[in-house]
Design a protein around this motif. Structure first.
Motif, PDB file in Angstrom:
ATOM      1  N   LEU A 230      84.111  76.677  53.596  1.00  0.00           N
ATOM      2  CA  LEU A 230      83.350  77.841  54.062  1.00  0.00           C
ATOM      3  C   LEU A 230      83.199  77.813  55.585  1.00  0.00           C
ATOM      4  O   LEU A 230      83.324  78.838  56.260  1.00  0.00           O
ATOM      5  CB  LEU A 230      81.983  77.876  53.384  1.00  0.00           C
ATOM      6  CG  LEU A 230      81.975  78.156  51.878  1.00  0.00           C
ATOM      7  CD1 LEU A 230      80.565  78.035  51.327  1.00  0.00           C
ATOM      8  CD2 LEU A 230      82.553  79.529  51.566  1.00  0.00           C
ATOM      9  N   LEU A 231      82.926  76.637  56.127  1.00  0.00           N
ATOM     10  CA  LEU A 231      82.800  76.517  57.579  1.00  0.00           C
ATOM     11  C   LEU A 231      84.138  76.799  58.264  1.00  0.00           C
ATOM     12  O   LEU A 231      84.185  77.474  59.301  1.00  0.00           O
ATOM     13  CB  LEU A 231      82.292  75.121  57.950  1.00  0.00           C
ATOM     14  CG  LEU A 231      80.845  74.814  57.535  1.00  0.00           C
ATOM     15  CD1 LEU A 231      80.546  73.326  57.708  1.00  0.00           C
ATOM     16  CD2 LEU A 231      79.864  75.660  58.335  1.00  0.00           C
ATOM     17  N   ASP A 232      85.227  76.313  57.686  1.00  0.00           N
ATOM     18  CA  ASP A 232      86.552  76.579  58.243  1.00  0.00           C
ATOM     19  C   ASP A 232      86.885  78.070  58.199  1.00  0.00           C
ATOM     20  O   ASP A 232      87.651  78.566  59.036  1.00  0.00           O
ATOM     21  CB  ASP A 232      87.628  75.798  57.487  1.00  0.00           C
ATOM     22  CG  ASP A 232      87.583  74.306  57.776  1.00  0.00           C
ATOM     23  OD1 ASP A 232      86.918  73.909  58.752  1.00  0.00           O
ATOM     24  OD2 ASP A 232      88.214  73.538  57.029  1.00  0.00           O
ATOM     25  N   ALA A 233      86.308  78.782  57.203  1.00  0.00           N
ATOM     26  CA  ALA A 233      86.526  80.225  57.079  1.00  0.00           C
ATOM     27  C   ALA A 233      85.538  81.013  57.937  1.00  0.00           C
ATOM     28  O   ALA A 233      85.439  82.232  57.792  1.00  0.00           O
ATOM     29  CB  ALA A 233      86.408  80.658  55.624  1.00  0.00           C
ATOM     30  N   ARG A 234      84.785  80.327  58.790  1.00  0.00           N
ATOM     31  CA  ARG A 234      83.886  80.919  59.770  1.00  0.00           C
ATOM     32  C   ARG A 234      82.640  81.529  59.144  1.00  0.00           C
ATOM     33  O   ARG A 234      82.025  82.429  59.706  1.00  0.00           O
ATOM     34  CB  ARG A 234      84.628  81.930  60.654  1.00  0.00           C
ATOM     35  CG  ARG A 234      85.850  81.346  61.340  1.00  0.00           C
ATOM     36  CD  ARG A 234      86.540  82.311  62.264  1.00  0.00           C
ATOM     37  NE  ARG A 234      85.719  82.601  63.448  1.00  0.00           N
ATOM     38  CZ  ARG A 234      86.112  83.408  64.428  1.00  0.00           C
ATOM     39  NH1 ARG A 234      87.286  84.015  64.371  1.00  0.00           N
ATOM     40  NH2 ARG A 234      85.332  83.624  65.468  1.00  0.00           N
ATOM     41  N   HIS A 235      82.267  81.017  57.986  1.00  0.00           N
ATOM     42  CA  HIS A 235      80.957  81.371  57.446  1.00  0.00           C
ATOM     43  C   HIS A 235      79.881  80.642  58.251  1.00  0.00           C
ATOM     44  O   HIS A 235      80.103  79.548  58.769  1.00  0.00           O
ATOM     45  CB  HIS A 235      80.838  80.925  55.992  1.00  0.00           C
ATOM     46  CG  HIS A 235      81.591  81.773  55.024  1.00  0.00           C
ATOM     47  ND1 HIS A 235      80.989  82.384  53.949  1.00  0.00           N
ATOM     48  CD2 HIS A 235      82.905  82.105  54.950  1.00  0.00           C
ATOM     49  CE1 HIS A 235      81.886  83.051  53.254  1.00  0.00           C
ATOM     50  NE2 HIS A 235      83.069  82.893  53.842  1.00  0.00           N
ATOM     51  N   HIS A 236      78.721  81.248  58.328  1.00  0.00           N
ATOM     52  CA  HIS A 236      77.532  80.558  58.816  1.00  0.00           C
ATOM     53  C   HIS A 236      76.807  80.052  57.577  1.00  0.00           C
ATOM     54  O   HIS A 236      76.301  80.843  56.778  1.00  0.00           O
ATOM     55  CB  HIS A 236      76.646  81.501  59.629  1.00  0.00           C
ATOM     56  CG  HIS A 236      77.303  82.003  60.878  1.00  0.00           C
ATOM     57  ND1 HIS A 236      77.156  81.388  62.095  1.00  0.00           N
ATOM     58  CD2 HIS A 236      78.139  83.036  61.073  1.00  0.00           C
ATOM     59  CE1 HIS A 236      77.867  82.043  62.997  1.00  0.00           C
ATOM     60  NE2 HIS A 236      78.476  83.049  62.407  1.00  0.00           N
ATOM     61  N   VAL A 237      76.777  78.733  57.382  1.00  0.00           N
ATOM     62  CA  VAL A 237      76.324  78.160  56.116  1.00  0.00           C
ATOM     63  C   VAL A 237      74.956  77.495  56.280  1.00  0.00           C
ATOM     64  O   VAL A 237      74.745  76.704  57.205  1.00  0.00           O
ATOM     65  CB  VAL A 237      77.333  77.117  55.588  1.00  0.00           C
ATOM     66  CG1 VAL A 237      76.836  76.527  54.262  1.00  0.00           C
ATOM     67  CG2 VAL A 237      78.707  77.754  55.398  1.00  0.00           C
ATOM     68  N   THR A 238      74.062  77.818  55.363  1.00  0.00           N
ATOM     69  CA  THR A 238      72.807  77.098  55.230  1.00  0.00           C
ATOM     70  C   THR A 238      72.921  76.218  53.997  1.00  0.00           C
ATOM     71  O   THR A 238      73.010  76.723  52.870  1.00  0.00           O
ATOM     72  CB  THR A 238      71.617  78.065  55.075  1.00  0.00           C
ATOM     73  OG1 THR A 238      71.523  78.895  56.242  1.00  0.00           O
ATOM     74  CG2 THR A 238      70.315  77.292  54.892  1.00  0.00           C
ATOM     75  N   ALA A 239      72.986  74.915  54.208  1.00  0.00           N
ATOM     76  CA  ALA A 239      73.129  73.960  53.107  1.00  0.00           C
ATOM     77  C   ALA A 239      71.750  73.457  52.700  1.00  0.00           C
ATOM     78  O   ALA A 239      71.025  72.885  53.520  1.00  0.00           O
ATOM     79  CB  ALA A 239      74.020  72.796  53.517  1.00  0.00           C
ATOM     80  N   VAL A 240      71.393  73.706  51.455  1.00  0.00           N
ATOM     81  CA  VAL A 240      70.105  73.279  50.912  1.00  0.00           C
ATOM     82  C   VAL A 240      70.345  72.008  50.099  1.00  0.00           C
ATOM     83  O   VAL A 240      71.051  72.033  49.093  1.00  0.00           O
ATOM     84  CB  VAL A 240      69.494  74.378  50.025  1.00  0.00           C
ATOM     85  CG1 VAL A 240      68.177  73.904  49.421  1.00  0.00           C
ATOM     86  CG2 VAL A 240      69.284  75.658  50.828  1.00  0.00           C
ATOM     87  N   LEU A 241      69.749  70.896  50.534  1.00  0.00           N
ATOM     88  CA  LEU A 241      70.009  69.621  49.877  1.00  0.00           C
ATOM     89  C   LEU A 241      68.919  68.623  50.197  1.00  0.00           C
ATOM     90  O   LEU A 241      68.131  68.829  51.126  1.00  0.00           O
ATOM     91  CB  LEU A 241      71.381  69.076  50.259  1.00  0.00           C
ATOM     92  CG  LEU A 241      71.612  68.593  51.689  1.00  0.00           C
ATOM     93  CD1 LEU A 241      72.962  67.901  51.767  1.00  0.00           C
ATOM     94  CD2 LEU A 241      71.575  69.716  52.693  1.00  0.00           C
ATOM     95  N   ARG A 242      68.896  67.542  49.415  1.00  0.00           N
ATOM     96  CA  ARG A 242      67.850  66.526  49.594  1.00  0.00           C
ATOM     97  C   ARG A 242      68.290  65.359  50.460  1.00  0.00           C
ATOM     98  O   ARG A 242      67.442  64.625  50.961  1.00  0.00           O
ATOM     99  CB  ARG A 242      67.406  66.004  48.216  1.00  0.00           C
ATOM    100  CG  ARG A 242      66.586  66.988  47.423  1.00  0.00           C
ATOM    101  CD  ARG A 242      66.019  66.342  46.168  1.00  0.00           C
ATOM    102  NE  ARG A 242      67.063  65.905  45.255  1.00  0.00           N
ATOM    103  CZ  ARG A 242      66.843  65.282  44.105  1.00  0.00           C
ATOM    104  NH1 ARG A 242      65.612  65.007  43.733  1.00  0.00           N
ATOM    105  NH2 ARG A 242      67.838  64.937  43.311  1.00  0.00           N
TER     106      ARG A 242
END
Length: 306
Positions: free
Chosen positions: A26-38
């Motif tokens: 997703l990052l390589d496809a130029r999405h702005h990603v919000t990763a929700v994780l612990r």
């Protein structure tokens, strides 16, 4: 939906084996990603990507999830809630999915993707496709089926586009050295047996259609923006790889002298298989996880010290 360069995506499960691959794609496809994780430390070098925002939290924190979602376009849910026996993890996982998709609809997201599994089709029989109904016979398959149903309900209520990706046994390398890794139990057991010099027993002509982790990742990436997608995609190879062939690949990779014992097949029925026309149209051709499987076997051998 906004142009591809401006897609804002919420991703759950981004620290897992498949999730890390999805995150990087997703990052390589130029999405702005919000990763929700612990556990953000498990993101490794990906954590430094300028288009990544990390929100450290528990998916069962409903209020915080609802606060994170506004301003995004797409939600990709790859996480699964695991627990100890008696912990009712399957109910918790379904509740998390239901609340996440409902919150996404309330926040105005236009699309939700859910990483499910072909396990929703168990017991496998004959020729199967996305059009078959659910027939899960174990808690994992039933949990994934429940996740698909709550996605459908939220999408119907909020007029969102909902898409499900159903991989088979996923094979391939971790997203980066030291990244999360999971293996099909039977493949891992074959590697352990070969390393210890024990015989490997397989049933003649029995096998599975595997999923290259990079192909699953590509399918998810494409489906975040695909126009008029189908509601579900079975993401497996066109061809079955027999367990006998896998066993012999394991022996070759480990240079093992173990014996492969081929047992007779007790049924005249052909090996169950999934139709793959839909995923092939999306990806642009037939899928082949053979090289990913070889890399997977070699990696298993390396981390087990053989």
């Amino acid at each position: 939906m906004q142009g591809v360069n401006l897609i804002r995506t919420v991703l759950t499960g981004g620290k897992g084996y498949t999730g890390l691959h999805v995150l990087r794609a997703l990052l390589d496809a130029r999405h702005h990603v919000t990763a929700v994780l612990r556990s953000p430390e498990k993101l490794g070098p990906i954590a430094r990507h300028p288009q990544l925002t990390v929100v450290e939290m528990d998916l069962e924190d409903d209020a915080r999830i609802a606060a994170v979602l506004p301003g995004h376009d797409v939600c990709v849910h790859t996480a699964i809630i695991w627990g100890d026996p008696g912990d009712e993890f399957e109910m918790r996982d379904t509740a998390v999915a239901a609340k996440l998709f409902e919150a996404a609809g309330n926040a105005g997201l236009t699309r939700c993707l859910y990483l499910s599994s072909v396990a929703v089709h168990r017991p496998f029989a004959g020729e199967m496709s996305e059009d078959n109904g659910f027939s899960a016979t174990d808690l994992y398959g039933a949990t994934k089926a429940a996740g698909e149903l709550v996605l459908r309900a939220a999408c119907a209520k909020h007029k969102m586009t909902g898409v499900v990706v159903r991989p088979g046994p996923v094979v391939g390398l971790p997203a980066f050295a030291g990244g999360s890794f999971r293996s099909d139990n039977r493949v891992a057991a074959m590697v352990a047996a070969a390393a210890e010099g024990r015989a490997i027993e397989v049933v003649r002509d029995d096998g599975r259609q595997f999923s290259d982790v990079s192909t699953v990742t590509k399918a998810v990436r494409l489906l975040t923006t695909a126009a008029d997608p189908h509601p579900a995609y079975i993401c497996v190879d066109r061809n079955i790889i027999t367990w006998e062939r896998i066993a012999r690949l394991v022996l070759e990779c480990l240079n093992s002298r173990s014996e492969v014992r081929v047992l007779p097949r007790n049924t005249p029925e052909p090996t169950p298989r999934f139709r793959t026309e839909r995923i092939e149209r999306l990806i642009g051709g037939p899928l082949d996880a053979t090289e990913a499987l070889l890399a997977h076997i070699r990696y298993l051998a390396r981390i087990s010290g053989t």
